[in-house]
Scaffold this active site. Structure first.
Site: not given
Ligand code: NAP
Length: 252
Positions: A16, A36, A86, A150, A154, A180, A182
């Protein structure tokens, strides 16, 4: 290269947005430590750039595991110059369904880990007179979304970003957050949905109310990160940078 000799630690780096951050930091010449809960080794092997690359498995909600990562980074590189907080979890948590256990998990991963990593690496940044901390917030704080845990986490990330910036500004260390909109990451697409619109419907609706009408991709966030960690951004701190195609302007 812009980041030659700098060491960057990125959490949530296996996929991601976090992986996009690693790609950009590595391409810009930094040593990259990808952290991670899942083994980030596969992705780390594919990073380009001249810097060192290291993948570490760590559940960042566990302070002892964070300590181990910090020790490894300091032993190997002497300090962390760029900390990218992140990793985040985003379960559905409306008022009727959130439990105190789930609430605490979300706070531990999304908020408390930022404090732990910042406390551990700030002394080295202060001593060096240079440092960058970039947290991952979210545009969700400006919406009518009901994910209590959530959204609260944030909002706290944004406040913590400002508080850390206040602490560290005099030492040449900037602290900002990227919020970010979506992004169709595995994390977003994989969320369990028991009711409400599908992921595809959410993406389509969000894109429709953006000013820039294309889907956001993780590299969009990587571009913003590259700026915030550069010397060009050395007068910018305590800011929440919304990288969302203009969606927050609508309040949608
Ligand atoms: P993602 O695809 O779920 O990637 C997040 C990574 O963090 C995954 O590899 C996850 O592992 C890992 N993780 C989760 N819990 C953890 C822990 N306790 N220790 C270490 N690593 C951990 O998420 P993303 O969409 O890239 O989001 C990244 C950041 O952007 C997050 O903070 C999210 O809240 C923020 N964000 C995302 C969006 C969006 O639309 N995608 C929008 C606004 C903000 P697992 O595979 O085991 O879960």
């Amino acid at each position: 290269m812009a980041l030659d000799g700098k060491t960057a630690v990125v959490t949530g780096a296996a996929r991601g947005i976090g992986y996009a951050y690693c790609r950009r930091l590595a391409a810009d010449g930094a040593h990259v430590v990808a952290v991670d809960i899942e083994d980030p080794a596969d992705g780390v092997r594919q990073l380009t750039g001249t810097g060192d690359k290291l993948g570490l498995v760590c559940d960042i909600s566990e302070p002892a595991q964070v300590d181990t990562v910090v020790g490894t980074v300091l032993d190997r590189y002497g300090r962390c110059d760029i900390l990218v907080n992140n990793a985040g979890v985003f379960p559905f948590t409306d008022l009727d369904h959130v439990t105190i256990e789930l609430w605490r998990t979300v706070q531990a991963v999304n908020v408390e880990a930022i404090l732990l990593f910042a406390q551990a690496f700030a002394p080295g940044m202060r001593a060096a007179g240079w440092g960058r901390i970039v947290n991952t917030g979210s545009g969700i704080t400006l919406t009518q979304n009901r994910d209590l845990a959530y959204l609260t986490s944030k909002g706290t990330v944004h406040a913590l970003t400002r508080a850390l910036a206040n602490e560290l500004g005099e030492s040449g260390v900037t602290v900002n957050a990227i919020a970010p909109g979506l992004v169709a990451t595995e994390g977003f697409l994989g969320r369990a949905r028991t009711n409400g619109p599908s992921a595809e419907e959410v993406i389509a609706r969000t894109t429709a109310v953006q000013t820039i009408k294309r889907h956001s991709v993780p590299a969009d966030l990587g571009n913003a990160l590259a700026f915030l960690v550069s010397d060009d951004a050395d007068f910018i701190t305590g800011q929440i940078l919304h990288v969302d195609g203009g969606v927050t302007r609508t309040g949608a």
